[in-house]
Design an enzyme around this catalytic site. Structure first.
Site: not given
Ligand code: VG1
Ligand code: CO
Length: 543
Positions: A18, A22, A113-114, A126, A277, A279, A281-282, A344, A363, A365, A376, A496
């Site tokens: 996504t 990772r 990220s998270h 990325k 989060d 990085d 962006d959330r 997504t 989103e 999330s 984001k 999910r």
């Molecule tokens: C998750 C979220 C998605 C978001 C992605 C990256 O992806 O659901 O909405 O864009 O993380 O966010 P997935 O495929 O695990 O549902 V971040 O803050 O990791 O760059």
């Molecule tokens: Co993030």
């Protein structure tokens, strides 16, 4: 300086998900692993000869040494310059801004990220393109193709540079400019929002807690909230980025930011709470005694964005990922603007933002953003909320009550089943796919299924098509459940389950979400046979 050519061979599984590639940190640290992927990025984008790149990350374990490797490889591949955040730190939205502001050829962002960080946790990388956004699928496909063919990568034999020293240095023949990663971003925020009104709010005694979760947003939030806007010292907590994020998941939701949630629901709550989060962006938004779901937050921001100078002329349109609730759709309808439903992942918003068709995107999330960058942006969402609070003089609780009274309420929750065996998760999804024809008309408790299908997206700007983007079951009540497999995990599969029901009855707008969704939750389990197929009695994360 002559590049060194290192022989290598393809490594399985370097497929971007996504949001980039990772993996467990130890996987990334294996010989040639990072190098193969970096060379494949460079090859996949047509080489980096003479190009300028932004390089930065969220500060997690392995961030700094990975950056040294990337700089050597960029130099060996003929890049002319890299712009690097001091200490190797740069939030994802700030990196997006740097790419755009400096007109560079893109950038490499190091983050998972998270996901938690540390030697036994996760790492990620990325590529973002010249528009500052995550590479589109046709680009990540090329990168993945290269990972399957690679036989050699280029690097240099040079010493590490000091990432802490602001200024210009060299790696081989390539210029490296180390910059303050906060300054340009803070300047951009100051242009978008009414900082005077927000500063006045704080001067009048408004209180806030921002939980940076030991991740990258700390320095940004401190500089902007406490520095430029005059929030009390100590407003930003957990403000120093740590390589392991203090051992937690840097994921801003009621589960992982529980301390903040408890504070906000207690008697001594400040007026406003927020978190970000790994990085940056959330975002999580929570008022005194009032949690705001990310889907609702997007809807409120869309409804009220015009209070901020940047959006005073109105929004061109809005966009949300498919599993995000339809709350924002109702705002778009009322305002008479376009509303797009995308798969997504932020990469699907890029074309809409570039084409000027969408101004705000979001989103479920906890990601919200606008056309100011192509990612984001956690702190941006917090500042827009602050701008709205300052302009309206209302509390978060009042804003939500007014919003639901006007538009109705989309009750919403996401249930995650993490670390399920991939085979079982795939079997569950395939089982659903096989029943699209027979499901409509079937009843589950008080609910009747109206539609069952799998989401596919035709990009209205470039015509590209993305398939298999989530299974949707719609009920005659207007409610729905979506099943999707995560594309950001590093072990097993995560199922999910996105649950939503729309309520317009004014007497039922203030219920507990899990309670309001109980019939849908029960139906979801029965339809997909989650317990039967996975052996899981309950989800392990509910947001
Ligand atoms: C998750 C979220 C998605 C978001 C992605 C990256 O992806 O659901 O909405 O864009 O993380 O966010 P997935 O495929 O695990 O549902 V971040 O803050 O990791 O760059
Ligand atoms: Co993030």
């Amino acid at each position: 300086m002559e590049p060194i050519l290192v022989d290598t061979q393809p490594i399985d599984g370097q497929k971007p998900g996504t949001s980039g590639l990772r993996k467990k940190t130890k996987v990334f640290m294996q010989p040639h692993y990072l190098e193969n992927y970096v060379q494949s990025i460079f090859d996949g984008i047509g080489g980096v000869q003479g190009k300028t790149l932004v390089v930065g990350g969220d500060g997690r374990y392995f961030n700094d040494s990975a950056i040294q490797t990337i700089l050597r490889m960029a130099a060996a591949n003929g890049a002319s310059k890299c712009i690097v955040g001091q200490g190797g730190i740069c939030s994802t939205p700030a990196a997006s801004n740097l790419i755009r502001k400096n007109g560079t050829d893109g950038g490499l962002i190091l983050s998972a990220s998270h996901n938690p960080g540390g030697p036994d946790e996760d790492f990620g990388l990325k590529y973002n393109g010249p528009n500052g956004g995550p590479a589109a699928e046709h680009v990540t496909d090329k990168i993945f193709d290269r990972t399957k063919e690679i036989v050699q990568y280029k690097t240099l034999d040079t010493a590490d540079i000091d990432l802490g020293a602001i200024g210009t240095t060299k790696v081989g023949d390539m210029t490296v400019e180390i910059i303050d990663p906060v300054a340009d971003y803070a300047e951009l925020m100051e242009k978008l929002f009414d900082f005077d009104a927000i500063a006045k709010l704080f001067a009048g005694g408004f209180t806030m807690r921002f939980d940076a979760m030991h991740a990258v947003t700390g320095p940004y939030a401190k500089a902007i909230l406490e520095g430029r806007l005059g929030a009390a010292e100590g407003t930003v907590v957990n403000a120093t980025p740590l390589p392991d994020f203090g051992g937690g998941h840097p994921d801003p939701n009621p589960i992982w930011a529980k301390g903040l949630m408890d504070l906000m629901m207690g008697d001594d709550a400040p007026d406003f709470g927020a978190a970000s989060d790994g990085d940056g962006d959330r975002n999580m938004i929570v008022g005194k005694g009032q949690y705001v779901t990310p889907s609702d937050s997007l809807a409120v921001l869309a409804a009220q964005a015009t209070v901020a100078p940047a959006y005073a002329d109105g929004l061109a349109g809005v966009a949300r990922s498919m599993p995000t609730s339809g709350a924002v759709d109702r705002v778009a309808e009322k305002k008479g603007i376009e509303c797009f439903e995308t798969p997504t992942g932020w990469k699907f918003f890029g074309n809409l933002l570039d084409a000027g068709r969408a101004t705000l995107c979001g989103e479920e999330s906890a990601g919200t953003g606008s056309n100011h960058v192509r990612e984001k942006d956690g702190l941006w969402a917090v500042l827009l909320w602050l701008n709205i609070l300052a302009a309206t003089g209302k509390s978060v609780k009042e804003i939500m009550a007014d919003h639901w009274a006007e538009y109705g309420r989309n009750y919403y929750s996401r249930h995650d089943y993490e670390d399920v065996e991939a085979e079982k998760a795939n079997a569950l999804m395939d089982g659903l796919r096989a029943r699209f024809e027979e499901l409509p008309g079937q009843t589950y408790g008080p609910l009747t299924i109206a539609t069952a299908d799998e989401f596919a997206y035709d990009d209205p700007v470039d015509g590209s098509r993305a398939t298999k983007q989530g299974i949707r079951i719609g009920f005659t009540s207007g409610g729905r459940v979506v099943f999707r497999l995560s594309g950001t995990g590093t072990v097993g599969a995560t199922i999910r389950v996105y649950l939503e029901e729309y309520e317009t009855d004014q007497s039922k707008l203030h219920r507990d979400a899990q309670e309001a969704l109980a019939p849908i939750i029960a139906a979801a389990d029965e339809i997909a046979g989650i317990v039967k197929n996975t052996g899981r009695e309950a989800p392990n994360v509910i947001t």
